[in-house]
Design an enzyme around this catalytic site. Structure first.
Site, PDB file in Angstrom:
ATOM      1  CB  SER A 374      -0.962  -0.045   1.191  1.00  0.00           C
ATOM      2  OG  SER A 374      -1.997   0.910   1.035  1.00  0.00           O
ATOM      3  CG  ASP A 428      -6.636  -2.229  -3.825  1.00  0.00           C
ATOM      4  OD1 ASP A 428      -7.210  -1.459  -3.030  1.00  0.00           O
ATOM      5  OD2 ASP A 428      -5.472  -2.612  -3.688  1.00  0.00           O
ATOM      6  CG  HIS A 459      -5.720  -2.490   0.001  1.00  0.00           C
ATOM      7  ND1 HIS A 459      -4.974  -1.949  -1.027  1.00  0.00           N
ATOM      8  CD2 HIS A 459      -5.145  -2.049   1.147  1.00  0.00           C
ATOM      9  CE1 HIS A 459      -4.013  -1.196  -0.530  1.00  0.00           C
ATOM     10  NE2 HIS A 459      -4.081  -1.250   0.783  1.00  0.00           N
TER      11      HIS A 459
END
Length: 482
Positions: A374, A428, A459
């Site tokens: 991320s 995501d 995610h």
């Protein structure tokens, strides 16, 4: 491995909230905030807290408890949720599965306290256990799910004059931690009084003795970190070389404080083949990927020494008043709008300096990999493409390239020659797939050999992605060895 304490007698505490709906984000978790607030109010010993919010899945609970004890080195773990008779309530079973010994008195006392309020207390199945490894042990306690019941269980009951009428379970916790080799825990007696036999109590030092050596606190802390934790090995080389400089030259500041570096290795596998700097995502900390060395090895990857730095605490524009760990701010409505250029560049500079420090210890750049998840993936891509000299590779999971429009003018020859693996989820919900795809397209213009993969996931991580990541790292290790 002994727990990596930052200071003497630091309590390494794990807090685990177990809830299907809260872990999916359907409602706000109240378990961890309640536990953390109570512990900070009641415990006066230095605290290092590791938090986990997970679903009611036995595998996830067992894996989390093992990670917190065996890898993180927690002395005490408090769980909340999943202890009733419903079929999804499997916390006691998971806790017993990882236990080496049961401590039945804790469960009995918890039910006794709750029985003063509700007859359904007999339906609770909380347990207390020990999990022991060859050089470490931890106490694991299942607490109720309701915030009010958590405090009652820990503190006990008091009469109208404020005196204890029924002892809470935490009264016995500090002495239990003593007996299993943990730190000496002290408490705020206005909240809960720790009980110890007289022979087990530490005598208070006389005031005049506090100013008398044998050794000042700063001297005592350093050997503890050197001997008990591998954290200091990352930046320790710089101070030794600086001792030779002229007195008027100020020493270079390390990229990260030793307390913000966690170094982990697989429990089996021999000497590390790669040094992997791995950056966590926003809102968590460096323990989030502590199990990665074992997992990479499990997917037939190389033996890796993972260096896990902590992002700084910062107040985010999206959540004013609630500081969290993040590599940069997100001031816009989307991650690629009104980007925090200063914060991105500052974090990238610190990561590049950390790479130089590792190289100074004798690790060739060809064996150094930069990666993250991320926000950590974003900084890895940004920094890796701007390296003066190439490194072994960059791995970016569920991330994107910040300040993408500036890459063509800022990408360095070293960055262009660095292998890149970029992986993303097709669904995501945090970093939109379209932004990740646009980032991959931009990067491919300066690094045509980059590897970009997508997977049917949100995610998160998946097994196929882990297999591909392990293969990418294996190729780097083999290339460095040739």
């Amino acid at each position: 491995m002994k727990p990596p304490r930052s200071v003497e007698n630091e309590l390494i505490l794990g807090l685990v909230s177990i809830s299907d709906r809260a872990s999916r984000g359907e409602y706000e978790d109240k378990g961890i905030p309640t536990l953390e607030a109570w512990c900070r109010k009641a415990i006066t010993t230095p605290l290092k807290i590791h938090k986990r919010l997970i679903p009611d899945e036995r595998f996830d609970i067992e894996k989390t408890l093992r990670e917190l004890v065996d890898i993180i080195g927690c002395d005490l773990i408090l769980t909340t949720g999943g202890t009733g008779p419903a079929r999804r309530d499997v916390t006691p079973e998971a806790t017993l599965a990882v236990a080496t010994r049961e401590m039945p008195g804790f469960g009995e006392q918890m039910r006794a306290i709750s029985g003063h309020f509700v007859p359904t207390a007999i339906l609770s199945r909380q347990v207390g256990v020990l999990r022991e490894t060859p050089d470490h042990a931890a106490l694991i306690l299942n607490l109720p799910g309701q915030p009010k019941a958590i405090a009652e269980t820990l503190e006990g009951l008091k009469d109208k004059d404020g005196n204890p009428s029924v002892n809470g379970i935490f009264s016995a916790v500090p002495y239990c931690i003593d007996l299993i080799g943990g730190p000496y825990i002290e408490t705020n007696e206005e909240v809960v009084k720790a009980f110890r036999p007289k022979s087990a109590r530490k005598h208070a030092e006389k005031p005049q003795e506090a100013a008398v050596p044998p050794a000042p606190p700063a001297v005592e802390k350093k050997p503890v970190r050197q001997e008990e934790s591998p954290k200091t090995t990352v930046s320790e080389a710089a101070p030794r070389s600086e001792e030779k400089q002229a007195p008027e030259v100020p020493p270079a500041k390390p990229s990260f404080d030793a307390r913000d570096l966690l170094v982990v290795r697989p429990r089996t596998g021999g000497d590390p083949e790669l040094a992997v700097i791995w950056l966590h995502g926003m809102g968590v900390d460096n323990t989030d990927f502590a199990p990665f060395p074992d997992e990479i090895l499990g997917f037939d990857g190389p033996v890796c020494r993972f260096i896990l730095p902590n992002a700084p605490m910062r107040e985010m524009s999206m959540h004013p008043g609630y500081p969290l760990r993040a590599w940069y701010d997100v001031p816009g409505r989307s991650i690629d709008e009104n980007e925090d250029a200063r914060g991105i560049r500052e974090s990238a500079k610190r990561v590049a300096q950390l790479i130089d420090e590792i190289e100074a210890q004798g690790v060739p750049r060809s064996r150094i990999v930069l990666g993250g998840f991320s926000q950590g993936a974003a900084i890895s891509l940004f920094a890796g493409l701007r390296m003066e000299r190439p490194i072994g590779g960059v791995a970016a999971l569920s991330g994107y390239l910040p300040l993408a429009g500036r890459l063509f003018s800022e990408a360095t020859p070293g960055g262009r020659r660095t292998p890149i693996f970029m992986a993303h989820g097709e669904f995501d919900s945090v970093v939109p797939p379209v932004i990740a795809a646009r980032s991959a397209e931009v990067i491919s213009q300066v690094d045509p050999a980059m590897i970009a993969r997508t997977y049917p996931m949100d995610h998160e991580l998946c097994q196929e992605e882990m297999h591909d990541l392990a293969a990418f790292l294996r190729n780097i290790a083999e290339r460095a060895a040739s």
